[in-house]
Design a protein around this motif. Sequence first.
Motif, PDB file in Angstrom:
ATOM      1  N   GLY A   8      -5.092  -0.674  -4.823  1.00  0.00           N
ATOM      2  CA  GLY A   8      -4.026  -0.977  -3.866  1.00  0.00           C
ATOM      3  C   GLY A   8      -3.509  -2.384  -4.027  1.00  0.00           C
ATOM      4  N   ASP A   9      -2.816  -2.884  -2.976  1.00  0.00           N
ATOM      5  CA  ASP A   9      -2.231  -4.236  -2.982  1.00  0.00           C
ATOM      6  C   ASP A   9      -1.358  -4.458  -4.214  1.00  0.00           C
ATOM      7  OD1 ASP A   9      -3.383  -4.900  -0.555  1.00  0.00           O
ATOM      8  OD2 ASP A   9      -5.194  -5.710  -1.479  1.00  0.00           O
ATOM      9  N   TYR A  10      -0.355  -3.620  -4.355  1.00  0.00           N
ATOM     10  CA  TYR A  10       0.580  -3.733  -5.481  1.00  0.00           C
ATOM     11  C   TYR A  10       1.630  -4.792  -5.145  1.00  0.00           C
ATOM     12  CZ  TYR A  10      -1.542   0.350  -7.626  1.00  0.00           C
ATOM     13  OH  TYR A  10      -2.430   1.218  -8.224  1.00  0.00           O
ATOM     14  N   TRP A  11       1.485  -5.959  -5.784  1.00  0.00           N
ATOM     15  CA  TRP A  11       2.281  -7.133  -5.441  1.00  0.00           C
ATOM     16  C   TRP A  11       3.045  -7.654  -6.667  1.00  0.00           C
ATOM     17  CZ3 TRP A  11      -2.135 -10.579  -2.959  1.00  0.00           C
ATOM     18  CH2 TRP A  11      -2.597  -9.960  -1.781  1.00  0.00           C
ATOM     19  N   ALA A  12       4.119  -8.350  -6.384  1.00  0.00           N
ATOM     20  CA  ALA A  12       4.801  -9.277  -7.308  1.00  0.00           C
ATOM     21  C   ALA A  12       5.062  -8.710  -8.701  1.00  0.00           C
ATOM     22  CB  ALA A  12       3.989 -10.570  -7.406  1.00  0.00           C
ATOM     23  N   PRO A  13       5.826  -7.623  -8.814  1.00  0.00           N
ATOM     24  CA  PRO A  13       6.138  -7.084 -10.141  1.00  0.00           C
ATOM     25  C   PRO A  13       7.277  -7.846 -10.819  1.00  0.00           C
ATOM     26  CG  PRO A  13       7.235  -5.791  -8.478  1.00  0.00           C
ATOM     27  CD  PRO A  13       6.434  -6.838  -7.735  1.00  0.00           C
ATOM     28  N   GLU A  14       7.196  -7.959 -12.105  1.00  0.00           N
ATOM     29  CA  GLU A  14       8.303  -8.473 -12.915  1.00  0.00           C
ATOM     30  C   GLU A  14       8.393  -7.650 -14.186  1.00  0.00           C
ATOM     31  OE1 GLU A  14       7.950 -13.197 -11.690  1.00  0.00           O
ATOM     32  OE2 GLU A  14       8.174 -12.632 -13.795  1.00  0.00           O
ATOM     33  N   ILE A  15       9.607  -7.327 -14.598  1.00  0.00           N
ATOM     34  CA  ILE A  15       9.840  -6.575 -15.835  1.00  0.00           C
ATOM     35  C   ILE A  15      10.514  -7.512 -16.830  1.00  0.00           C
ATOM     36  CG2 ILE A  15      11.039  -4.615 -16.871  1.00  0.00           C
ATOM     37  CD1 ILE A  15      10.909  -3.290 -14.065  1.00  0.00           C
ATOM     38  N   HIS A  16       9.946  -7.595 -18.022  1.00  0.00           N
ATOM     39  CA  HIS A  16      10.507  -8.466 -19.054  1.00  0.00           C
ATOM     40  C   HIS A  16      10.594  -7.717 -20.370  1.00  0.00           C
ATOM     41  CE1 HIS A  16      10.300 -12.184 -16.654  1.00  0.00           C
ATOM     42  NE2 HIS A  16       9.204 -11.661 -16.152  1.00  0.00           N
ATOM     43  N   TYR A  72       2.308  -7.160 -13.214  1.00  0.00           N
ATOM     44  CA  TYR A  72       2.179  -6.958 -11.781  1.00  0.00           C
ATOM     45  C   TYR A  72       0.772  -7.337 -11.318  1.00  0.00           C
ATOM     46  CZ  TYR A  72      -0.391  -2.780 -13.190  1.00  0.00           C
ATOM     47  OH  TYR A  72      -1.307  -1.932 -13.758  1.00  0.00           O
ATOM     48  N   THR A  73       0.607  -7.425 -10.008  1.00  0.00           N
ATOM     49  CA  THR A  73      -0.693  -7.682  -9.388  1.00  0.00           C
ATOM     50  C   THR A  73      -1.162  -6.424  -8.669  1.00  0.00           C
ATOM     51  OG1 THR A  73      -0.197 -10.019  -9.063  1.00  0.00           O
ATOM     52  CG2 THR A  73      -1.920  -9.073  -7.680  1.00  0.00           C
ATOM     53  N   ALA A  74      -2.459  -6.145  -8.760  1.00  0.00           N
ATOM     54  CA  ALA A  74      -3.079  -5.061  -7.988  1.00  0.00           C
ATOM     55  C   ALA A  74      -4.555  -5.397  -7.793  1.00  0.00           C
ATOM     56  CB  ALA A  74      -2.914  -3.718  -8.690  1.00  0.00           C
ATOM     57  N   ARG A  75      -5.176  -4.724  -6.856  1.00  0.00           N
ATOM     58  CA  ARG A  75      -6.591  -4.977  -6.569  1.00  0.00           C
ATOM     59  C   ARG A  75      -7.476  -4.063  -7.420  1.00  0.00           C
ATOM     60  NH1 ARG A  75      -8.717  -8.178  -2.920  1.00  0.00           N
ATOM     61  NH2 ARG A  75      -6.738  -8.302  -1.769  1.00  0.00           N
ATOM     62  N   GLY A  93       0.789  -1.223   0.000  1.00  0.00           N
ATOM     63  CA  GLY A  93       0.000   0.000   0.000  1.00  0.00           C
ATOM     64  C   GLY A  93       0.817   1.266   0.000  1.00  0.00           C
ATOM     65  N   ALA A  94       2.095   1.202  -0.329  1.00  0.00           N
ATOM     66  CA  ALA A  94       2.946   2.396  -0.341  1.00  0.00           C
ATOM     67  C   ALA A  94       2.464   3.400  -1.383  1.00  0.00           C
ATOM     68  CB  ALA A  94       4.390   2.008  -0.615  1.00  0.00           C
TER      69      ALA A  94
END
Length: 480
Positions: A251-259, A269-272, A217-218
Amino acid sequence: MRKSPRFLSLAFASALLASGCGGESPDTQLAADESAAGTTTGALACSTRITYGDRWIRPSNHPAQYDIAADLVTWDGTCINEGPNSYAVLSNGWRPYFTGNNACVIALDTDCAAQSCGTRITYGASWIHPANHPAQHDDAGGRVFWDRGCTNQSPNSYTVLSNEWAPYFNGSNACALSFRYTGCGGLYVNPVVPVDCADPGVIHDGTQYVAACTSGGAADAFPLRTSRDLVNWTYAGVIFPSARKPTWATGDYWAPEIHKVGTRYIAYYTARHTNGKLSIGAATSTSALGPFTDLGRPLVHDTGMGMIDATFFRDTAGTPYLVWKADGNAVGQPTPIYGQQLSADGLSLVGTRRTLITNNLGWEGGVVEAPWVVARGGYYYLFYSGNAYYNSTYAVGVARASSPLGPYTKLSAPILRTGGGWTGPGHNSVVTGPGGDTYMVYHAWNSAHTARVMLVDAITWPNGWPAVPEGPSNGSRPMP
């Protein structure tokens, strides 16, 4: 009186002499150093960087874990016990001390001669020599390490090194080894990011490694860090500053990956979602460090089930795929990990969704998640995490298949689990290190259980399956 090689700085000389490494009083020895050098600021013809293991007894006023000495410095690998401690004698006469018996670990890197990475393993006096092996050591190419474990097998004991060597010793709990690394670039100790950096997604962008981490939640979403060596990381901004967050997410910004997909980079990425469901988003940029422009809608969204933990990979023919997890554990259901082909631009799903694995092994508990797929040697290896992220049951497993969408066959047990002072290791990336070996970058809880910090450990490939020998590590390792 012995004259030691010149130092690059008097500060290093003073610190070493305070430790007793120089063998003379500080004032006398510094005079000798200056006499030998003529100056302590001029360029040296060649030098050796000496990096000490984590058990090194650091001199006062010596913050660095290394010293740089003029000329070529060598060590035969012998570790001498003295009371509760031990020491090594280097070719220039320095005597670094280490806490504990048989605790010497030193890396020597020089520009005085060509070097390739190698390890000398020197065995203690109780080592049982193989037939026709008079030396007290073995030399191995590449990086070999040990977690200081020792297994008793009456009346003797043995240990297993990272390269699967198994030296035996006379007596119980008698394992004793020291390690000398040459040309491997020094040593490091986990964690490589000591602050919260959960779910690290790591790639190499052709110039450097780029890591993105969960931000929850930053205000600014997904901090970025860069590194040249997988060990030393520098903050490099965020994927989404607060003013550029996607409008569909709350919110709930989780598990980012850059490809890298085609000529640009995509952050998955994941978000709600505004409707309350966790969903998978995508944002594009011409650089791995942004700025990123969100797709403007979720890439993967299901009104009946949360969808999280996306990863991207290409098969050996170059076809792109997305792999992700259904968040069934949040509603008391199984947690399939799905795979599906992507369009060439990486921004839409095509073809048919397939279930790659589900949580059907006892150690996985109610969860499999955090996929990462690697193609190697005719197989696709699906790394994943299982069980409860918040405690010691969390661990990393692996499955493999001969086709990108399966069927996948799992190993029965995790390849990385709680140990070495680290709790709940998981949610990993797999990358090639600067030296060409394979490395796992992952998070684990610190000892206070206040942050999921970032760790790096080597992956080996015995018998066609990956392993993380002696991991999670908590002692000195050779640099990747």
